[in-house]
Design a protein around this motif. Structure first.
Motif, PDB file in Angstrom:
ATOM      1  N   ARG A 131       0.852  -1.186   0.000  1.00  0.00           N
ATOM      2  CA  ARG A 131       0.000   0.000   0.000  1.00  0.00           C
ATOM      3  C   ARG A 131       0.889   1.239   0.000  1.00  0.00           C
ATOM      4  O   ARG A 131       2.070   1.171   0.345  1.00  0.00           O
ATOM      5  N   GLY A 158     -12.446  -5.454   5.773  1.00  0.00           N
ATOM      6  CA  GLY A 158     -11.193  -4.703   5.904  1.00  0.00           C
ATOM      7  C   GLY A 158      -9.979  -5.606   5.777  1.00  0.00           C
ATOM      8  O   GLY A 158      -8.987  -5.249   5.139  1.00  0.00           O
ATOM      9  N   CYS A 207      -9.612  -6.834   2.131  1.00  0.00           N
ATOM     10  CA  CYS A 207      -9.166  -5.727   1.266  1.00  0.00           C
ATOM     11  C   CYS A 207      -7.785  -5.212   1.663  1.00  0.00           C
ATOM     12  O   CYS A 207      -7.264  -4.303   1.016  1.00  0.00           O
ATOM     13  N   SER A 263      -7.024  -3.425   4.156  1.00  0.00           N
ATOM     14  CA  SER A 263      -7.165  -2.023   4.552  1.00  0.00           C
ATOM     15  C   SER A 263      -6.896  -1.915   6.049  1.00  0.00           C
ATOM     16  O   SER A 263      -7.794  -2.072   6.874  1.00  0.00           O
ATOM     17  N   TYR A 274      -6.213   0.662   7.765  1.00  0.00           N
ATOM     18  CA  TYR A 274      -6.927   1.779   8.378  1.00  0.00           C
ATOM     19  C   TYR A 274      -8.337   1.340   8.753  1.00  0.00           C
ATOM     20  O   TYR A 274      -8.799   1.609   9.877  1.00  0.00           O
ATOM     21  N   GLU A 275      -9.041   0.684   7.842  1.00  0.00           N
ATOM     22  CA  GLU A 275     -10.397   0.205   8.144  1.00  0.00           C
ATOM     23  C   GLU A 275     -10.367  -0.759   9.315  1.00  0.00           C
ATOM     24  O   GLU A 275     -11.213  -0.698  10.208  1.00  0.00           O
ATOM     25  N   SER A 277     -12.713   0.793   1.974  1.00  0.00           N
ATOM     26  CA  SER A 277     -11.368   0.200   1.973  1.00  0.00           C
ATOM     27  C   SER A 277     -10.597   0.549   0.709  1.00  0.00           C
ATOM     28  O   SER A 277      -9.411   0.889   0.765  1.00  0.00           O
ATOM     29  N   LEU A 334      -9.580   4.231   1.111  1.00  0.00           N
ATOM     30  CA  LEU A 334      -8.516   4.404   2.108  1.00  0.00           C
ATOM     31  C   LEU A 334      -7.182   3.900   1.575  1.00  0.00           C
ATOM     32  O   LEU A 334      -6.148   4.568   1.711  1.00  0.00           O
ATOM     33  N   ASN A 335      -7.204   2.712   0.969  1.00  0.00           N
ATOM     34  CA  ASN A 335      -5.969   2.137   0.431  1.00  0.00           C
ATOM     35  C   ASN A 335      -5.390   3.008  -0.680  1.00  0.00           C
ATOM     36  O   ASN A 335      -4.187   3.277  -0.713  1.00  0.00           O
TER      37      ASN A 335
END
Length: 189
Positions: free
Chosen positions: A5, A78, A81, A83, A85-86, A167, A170-171
């Protein structure tokens, strides 16, 4: 393994002092009462979209699915994905909804991990089926329909789909984790 990421924000969270009146007003609607959360400070850079997204996400958070069930769907999404952050945000929400730390860590192992009851396993299967094939299978749907009412059944794919959208965003934007946020268990997916 997926490519890494972004290591830096592609679109940085907007500092409070750099927000215009419209952005400040939208941020007040979030009502965090504390430090600005990076997801909101990033997405408010697009005020028109942010204004319409907030009520939809809020409706899903206050929907008909039990909060614990919703959070299993969100955490699995999350995780799938990748993610972080999620994941970090919903570890906190999941605990508030009654998930134990052991259950949260087990979400990463998936529906076949030892320890899930049939209802929890079913939610993780549904999230995985949606992630893998964009559709819940007939067998999984029948099991969900034996457990949930019509409104809740509509929410299951809506929750997973919404948190895919979040997600992905965010990614792709590289929204940074807040200091002290929960990381993926065991180094991530």
């Amino acid at each position: 393994m997926s490519p890494p990421r972004p290591s830096e924000p592609r679109i940085a969270p907007l500092a409070a002092e750099d927000m215009d009146d419209r952005q400040r007003q939208l941020m007040e609607q979030v009502g965090l009462g504390g430090p600005t959360v990076n997801i909101f400070a990033t997405l408010v850079r697009h005020p028109g979209l942010f204004r319409h997204w907030l009520p939809f996400g809020g409706k899903l958070l206050a929907g008909r699915l039990p909060a614990r069930d919703r959070e299993l769907l969100v955490l699995r999404t999350g995780w799938r994905c990748r993610s972080e952050y999620e994941w970090a945000q919903h570890v906190v929400v999941g605990r508030q909804a009654g998930l134990s730390d052991e259950e949260i860590a087990r979400v990463a192992e998936g529906p076949d991990a030892d320890g899930w009851d049939e209802g929890d396993r079913l939610l993780l299967v549904a999230a995985d089926e949606l992630h893998d094939d964009a559709c819940i299978t007939d067998a999984t749907w029948a099991a969900l329909a034996a457990r949930y009412d019509e409104h809740q059944l509509v929410e299951v794919p809506m929750v997973v789909g919404h948190y895919h959208l979040v997600s992905f965003t965010l990614n792709s934007l590289g929204v940074p984790l807040e200091d002290g946020a929960e990381r993926f268990p065991d180094g991530g997916a």
